[in-house]
Design a protein around this motif. Structure first.
Motif, PDB file in Angstrom:
ATOM      1  N   SER A  53      20.669   8.210   3.054  1.00 15.92           N
ATOM      2  CA  SER A  53      22.002   8.419   2.939  1.00 15.92           C
ATOM      3  C   SER A  53      23.271   7.572   3.538  1.00 15.92           C
ATOM      4  O   SER A  53      22.782   7.180   4.687  1.00 15.92           O
ATOM      5  CB  SER A  53      22.371   9.910   2.812  1.00 15.92           C
ATOM      6  N   THR A  54      24.120   7.440   2.995  1.00 20.20           N
ATOM      7  CA  THR A  54      25.236   6.826   3.784  1.00 20.20           C
ATOM      8  C   THR A  54      26.480   7.836   3.983  1.00 20.20           C
ATOM      9  O   THR A  54      26.977   8.420   3.066  1.00 20.20           O
ATOM     10  CB  THR A  54      25.866   5.674   3.116  1.00 20.20           C
ATOM     11  N   ASP A  55      27.056   7.996   5.473  1.00 16.08           N
ATOM     12  CA  ASP A  55      27.914   8.888   5.710  1.00 16.08           C
ATOM     13  C   ASP A  55      29.501   8.213   5.285  1.00 16.08           C
ATOM     14  O   ASP A  55      29.496   6.913   4.772  1.00 16.08           O
ATOM     15  CB  ASP A  55      27.928   9.266   7.208  1.00 16.08           C
ATOM     16  N   GLY A  56      30.496   8.985   5.378  1.00 15.88           N
ATOM     17  CA  GLY A  56      31.736   8.319   5.099  1.00 15.88           C
ATOM     18  C   GLY A  56      32.309   7.371   6.042  1.00 15.88           C
ATOM     19  O   GLY A  56      33.411   6.795   5.671  1.00 15.88           O
ATOM     20  N   PHE A  57      31.681   6.918   7.008  1.00 14.97           N
ATOM     21  CA  PHE A  57      32.053   5.899   7.830  1.00 14.97           C
ATOM     22  C   PHE A  57      31.039   4.717   7.436  1.00 14.97           C
ATOM     23  O   PHE A  57      31.276   3.668   8.227  1.00 14.97           O
ATOM     24  CB  PHE A  57      31.802   6.372   9.245  1.00 14.97           C
ATOM     25  N   GLY A  58      30.072   4.633   6.310  1.00  9.96           N
ATOM     26  CA  GLY A  58      29.160   3.721   6.017  1.00  9.96           C
ATOM     27  C   GLY A  58      28.071   3.534   7.108  1.00  9.96           C
ATOM     28  O   GLY A  58      27.299   2.615   6.998  1.00  9.96           O
ATOM     29  N   ASN A  59      27.749   4.514   7.859  1.00  8.58           N
ATOM     30  CA  ASN A  59      26.698   4.645   8.579  1.00  8.58           C
ATOM     31  C   ASN A  59      25.357   5.067   7.724  1.00  8.58           C
ATOM     32  O   ASN A  59      25.603   6.078   6.868  1.00  8.58           O
ATOM     33  CB  ASN A  59      26.705   5.369   9.865  1.00  8.58           C
ATOM     34  N   THR A  60      24.195   4.471   8.117  1.00  9.33           N
ATOM     35  CA  THR A  60      23.039   4.932   7.323  1.00  9.33           C
ATOM     36  C   THR A  60      22.463   6.261   8.286  1.00  9.33           C
ATOM     37  O   THR A  60      22.208   6.542   9.406  1.00  9.33           O
ATOM     38  CB  THR A  60      21.793   4.000   7.562  1.00  9.33           C
ATOM     39  N   VAL A  61      21.977   7.221   7.339  1.00  8.34           N
ATOM     40  CA  VAL A  61      21.943   8.687   7.901  1.00  8.34           C
ATOM     41  C   VAL A  61      20.157   9.023   7.390  1.00  8.34           C
ATOM     42  O   VAL A  61      20.061   8.849   5.953  1.00  8.34           O
ATOM     43  CB  VAL A  61      22.563   9.854   7.593  1.00  8.34           C
ATOM     44  N   GLY A  62      19.360   9.328   8.264  1.00  8.06           N
ATOM     45  CA  GLY A  62      18.045   9.895   7.701  1.00  8.06           C
ATOM     46  C   GLY A  62      17.892  11.356   8.012  1.00  8.06           C
ATOM     47  O   GLY A  62      18.548  12.017   8.914  1.00  8.06           O
ATOM     48  N   GLU A  63      17.736  11.921   6.954  1.00  8.70           N
ATOM     49  CA  GLU A  63      17.661  13.462   6.795  1.00  8.70           C
ATOM     50  C   GLU A  63      16.287  13.971   6.539  1.00  8.70           C
ATOM     51  O   GLU A  63      15.624  13.673   5.569  1.00  8.70           O
ATOM     52  CB  GLU A  63      18.674  13.943   5.675  1.00  8.70           C
ATOM     53  N   PHE A  64      15.862  14.820   7.413  1.00 12.38           N
ATOM     54  CA  PHE A  64      14.692  15.545   7.301  1.00 12.38           C
ATOM     55  C   PHE A  64      14.437  16.939   7.642  1.00 12.38           C
ATOM     56  O   PHE A  64      15.466  17.251   8.585  1.00 12.38           O
ATOM     57  CB  PHE A  64      13.495  14.753   7.955  1.00 12.38           C
ATOM     58  N   GLU A  65      13.683  17.855   6.984  1.00 13.79           N
ATOM     59  CA  GLU A  65      13.406  19.135   7.594  1.00 13.79           C
ATOM     60  C   GLU A  65      12.127  19.464   7.802  1.00 13.79           C
ATOM     61  O   GLU A  65      11.081  18.913   7.006  1.00 13.79           O
ATOM     62  CB  GLU A  65      14.275  20.301   6.742  1.00 13.79           C
TER      63      GLU A  65
END
Length: 280
Positions: A53-65
Motif C-alpha cells: 500500500s501507499t501511506d499518506g506521505f507517498g511511501n510504499t508500505v508492506g503489510e503482513f501478519e
C-alpha cells in the motif's frame, strides 16, 4: 550514475512463543526522477503473503501478519537501484517568498509544523535565526544544517528512537536520526519547510566495484527552497549517488523500517543488518 544492490535483513526473536504478530515495513526504495528501482524482492520466514500500500506521505508500505505461534520471524529485502543524482542548485528565493508559498500549500504547511521529536530547544532556534540570510532560503538552510551537524558528535548507543531534539541537543551526541531531528527543528523554527528522509548510504567515499560492505540504514533532511533540496547533516554533504531514498515524513515516526505488534507475554529482540554493493 551508480548502480547499488542493497540487502536489508531484520529478525525478531521472542523469548517465549508469540501467538500472532502484525507488521508494517518501509524498506523499499522509491522510484523517482533521479532514482530507478531495477529489481526488488522481499523474503519472509516463515513465508506469508505481503500486501502493498501507499501511506499518506507517498511511501510504499508492506503489510503482513503471522497468525500462528512463533519464536522468531525474519525478513530480507533485496533491491537494485540506479542512482543518477547531481547536487541541486535551486534558484535564489527569499525566505519571505517561501513562507508565503507555504501557507498556500497543504503539503508544505505540514512540513513546518514541529513534532515531539523535532521541537527545538531555545538555543537551537536562536542559532538558526542567527544564520539566516533572508534573501536566500537555500543558503540559510545549508548554513543551519552544517552548523547542527558540526555541533553534534556522531555516537551510537546514547539515544533511542524516542529521543527528542531537546534530548539530543543536551547530550550533543547521537546518530543520524537524531541529527536529522535537530536539523529539522532548527529549519522549521525559522519558517523553512523541511522533511525527514530515510534511506541507505554506501559508507565509502570511493566504493569498490563488486565489493559487498556493511552499509547503513541512514537518515537525512530535505528543505524547500523553491524546490526540494536534500542534505546529509551527519556527513555535511549534499545527497549524492551513494544515498538511496526509501521514505519521507515529518520525523522518524512516519518512516520506521519496521512497525508491529504481537500477541503474547514474551519479550522480543530485534537484529538488523544492511549490506551494500556497488554493481556499476
Amino acid at each position: 550514475m551508480s548502480r547499488l544492490k542493497v540487502v536489508h535483513s531484520l529478525e525478531f526473536v521472542y523469548d517465549r512463543p508469540a501467538q500472532a504478530s502484525y507488521n508494517e515495513v518501509r524498506i523499499f526504495p522509491v522510484q523517482e526522477l533521479d532514482q530507478t528501482v531495477l529489481a526488488s524482492s522481499l523474503t519472509l520466514d516463515p513465508p506469508m503473503p505481503v500486501r502493498s500500500s501507499t501511506d499518506g506521505f507517498g511511501n510504499t508500505v508492506g503489510e503482513f501478519e503471522l497468525l500462528q505461534p512463533h519464536t522468531r520471524m525474519s525478513l530480507t529485502a533485496e533491491t537494485v537501484v540506479a542512482v543518477q543524482r547531481e547536487e541541486i542548485r535551486p534558484p535564489v528565493i527569499s525566505v519571505a517568498d517561501v513562507v508565503e508559498r507555504t501557507v498556500k500549500t497543504m503539503d508544505l504547511a505540514e512540513t513546518v509544523v514541529q513534532t515531539k521529536l523535532t521541537e527545538p530547544p531555545e538555543d537551537v532556534a536562536k542559532i538558526a535565526a542567527s544564520l539566516m540570510q533572508p534573501e536566500d532560503t537555500n543558503a540559510s538552510a545549508r548554513a543551519i544544517a552544517e552548523r547542527i551537524g558540526a555541533d553534534i558528535e556522531y555516537v551510537t548507543g546514547v539515544t533511542t528512537v524516542h529521543s527528542s531534539a531537546a534530548d539530543v541537543w543536551e547530550l550533543r551526541r547521537g546518530v543520524c536520526q537524531d541529527i536529522a531531528h535537530v536539523t529539522l527543528g532548527a529549519l522549521r523554527s525559522v519558517g523553512i519547510p523541511a522533511r525527514y528522509v530515510s534511506g541507505y548510504l554506501h559508507p565509502s567515499l570511493e566504493p569498490q566495484l563488486g565489493q559487498t560492505v556493511p552499509g547503513e540504514a541512514h537518515a537525512w533532511v530535505e528543505w524547500f527552497a523553491g524546490r526540494w533540496v536534500g542534505f546529509d547533516p551527519t556527513n555535511s554533504l549534499p545527497i549524492g549517488e551513494r544515498h538511496v531514498v526509501v521514505g519521507r515524513g515529518r520525523d522518524y515516526g512516519d518512516v520506521p523500517p519496521l512497525r508491529g505488534v504481537f500477541d503474547g507475554d514474551s519479550s522480543s529482540r530485534l537484529e538488523a543488518s544492511v549490506t551494500v554493493t556497488l554493481l556499476a
